[in-house]
Write a protein that holds these residues in place. Structure first.
Motif, PDB file in Angstrom:
ATOM      1  N   MET A 113       1.475  -6.331 -91.713  1.00 46.99           N
ATOM      2  CA  MET A 113       1.044  -5.450 -92.805  1.00 46.99           C
ATOM      3  C   MET A 113       2.192  -4.566 -93.259  1.00 46.99           C
ATOM      4  SD  MET A 113      -2.846  -4.114 -92.043  1.00 46.99           S
ATOM      5  CE  MET A 113      -2.227  -2.498 -91.834  1.00 46.99           C
ATOM      6  N   SER A 155      -0.261  -7.925 -86.055  1.00 48.17           N
ATOM      7  CA  SER A 155      -0.933  -7.778 -87.343  1.00 48.17           C
ATOM      8  C   SER A 155      -0.432  -6.540 -88.081  1.00 48.17           C
ATOM      9  CB  SER A 155      -2.445  -7.674 -87.157  1.00 48.17           C
ATOM     10  OG  SER A 155      -2.927  -8.811 -86.494  1.00 48.17           O
ATOM     11  N   LEU A 156      -0.272  -5.446 -87.331  1.00 47.17           N
ATOM     12  CA  LEU A 156       0.248  -4.221 -87.955  1.00 47.17           C
ATOM     13  C   LEU A 156       1.668  -4.441 -88.478  1.00 47.17           C
ATOM     14  CD1 LEU A 156      -0.967  -1.519 -85.420  1.00 47.17           C
ATOM     15  CD2 LEU A 156      -1.871  -1.956 -87.714  1.00 47.17           C
ATOM     16  N   VAL A 170      -6.758  -3.766 -83.181  1.00 49.48           N
ATOM     17  CA  VAL A 170      -5.909  -4.597 -84.032  1.00 49.48           C
ATOM     18  C   VAL A 170      -4.561  -4.783 -83.335  1.00 49.48           C
ATOM     19  CG1 VAL A 170      -4.707  -4.735 -86.246  1.00 49.48           C
ATOM     20  CG2 VAL A 170      -7.045  -3.875 -86.149  1.00 49.48           C
ATOM     21  N   ILE A 174      -7.279   2.291 -88.961  1.00 48.39           N
ATOM     22  CA  ILE A 174      -7.308   0.927 -88.430  1.00 48.39           C
ATOM     23  C   ILE A 174      -7.848   0.971 -87.007  1.00 48.39           C
ATOM     24  CG2 ILE A 174      -5.893  -1.053 -87.788  1.00 48.39           C
ATOM     25  CD1 ILE A 174      -4.029  -0.257 -90.069  1.00 48.39           C
ATOM     26  N   ARG A 230      -2.185   7.567 -84.415  1.00 51.96           N
ATOM     27  CA  ARG A 230      -3.398   6.758 -84.405  1.00 51.96           C
ATOM     28  C   ARG A 230      -4.048   6.917 -83.042  1.00 51.96           C
ATOM     29  NH1 ARG A 230      -2.827   0.399 -84.426  1.00 51.96           N
ATOM     30  NH2 ARG A 230      -4.526   0.115 -83.016  1.00 51.96           N
ATOM     31  N   TYR A 236      -2.209   4.544 -91.041  1.00 52.22           N
ATOM     32  CA  TYR A 236      -2.720   3.604 -90.048  1.00 52.22           C
ATOM     33  C   TYR A 236      -3.839   4.170 -89.172  1.00 52.22           C
ATOM     34  CZ  TYR A 236       1.331   0.800 -91.267  1.00 52.22           C
ATOM     35  OH  TYR A 236       2.259   0.058 -91.939  1.00 52.22           O
ATOM     36  N   THR A 237      -4.225   5.437 -89.328  1.00 49.96           N
ATOM     37  CA  THR A 237      -5.227   6.031 -88.436  1.00 49.96           C
ATOM     38  C   THR A 237      -6.606   5.406 -88.598  1.00 49.96           C
ATOM     39  OG1 THR A 237      -5.610   7.816 -90.008  1.00 49.96           O
ATOM     40  CG2 THR A 237      -4.060   8.237 -88.196  1.00 49.96           C
TER      41      THR A 237
END
Length: 159
Positions: free
Chosen positions: A139, A135-136, A131, A127, A155, A124-125
């Motif tokens: 996903m 949304s995360l 965001v 992204i 992150r 996830y870094t």
């Protein structure tokens, strides 16, 4: 409701038993149906509603089953404590509503900027930090294998 409230609000199991016996002895002759009803219908579930048991569970102040009941309970408590005319009651309820609105806005703000531990992995870094958490989460739920990678790389946070 006063004596029953003392039974339910008892802080310890011992105090609960003492309060219940006082209520029982006060009502047993004249209101035997009431004591029977309480014993067979409510007291069999006392661990679920009496403070002597519920205060041993972390509930973060949530003592009702939904938010509307909680808001209603807060309003009733405020109105019971508010001694005055309609204008005083109105001002107090307006203040309560404004405070609750501010708490909700702050909660939304925190949820936008908070990063859950599950998203602090190398996957996830890349992204962008803007965001949204929702949304995360979506996903992550679509690919559970990626959500299991917890290597400790965080992150970057935006300022």
């Amino acid at each position: 409701m006063g004596k029953w409230g003392e039974v339910v609000d008892a802080a310890t199991v011992e105090e609960f038993e003492v309060q219940w016996m006082q209520l029982f002895n006060m009502c047993k002759d004249k209101y035997s149906n009431f004591t029977s009803y309480c014993s067979t219908t409510w007291l069999v579930h006392k661990e679920k509603f009496a403070k002597a048991w519920t205060n041993h569970v972390m509930h973060f102040g949530t003592t009702t089953s939904n938010r509307a009941e909680g808001a209603h309970a807060s309003l009733k408590k405020m109105l019971r404590d508010c001694k005055g005319d309609l204008a005083t009651s109105w001002d107090a309820s307006h203040s309560l509503t404004c405070n609750r609105h501010t708490e909700i806005l702050a909660s939304f703000e925190r949820s936008i900027h908070r990063i859950d531990h599950i998203f602090m992995c190398p996957f996830y870094t890349a992204i962008p930090p803007h965001v949204l958490l929702h949304s995360l989460s979506r996903m992550s739920s679509r690919d559970p294998l990626r959500a299991q990678h917890h290597t400790g790389s965080a992150r970057p946070q935006s300022e």
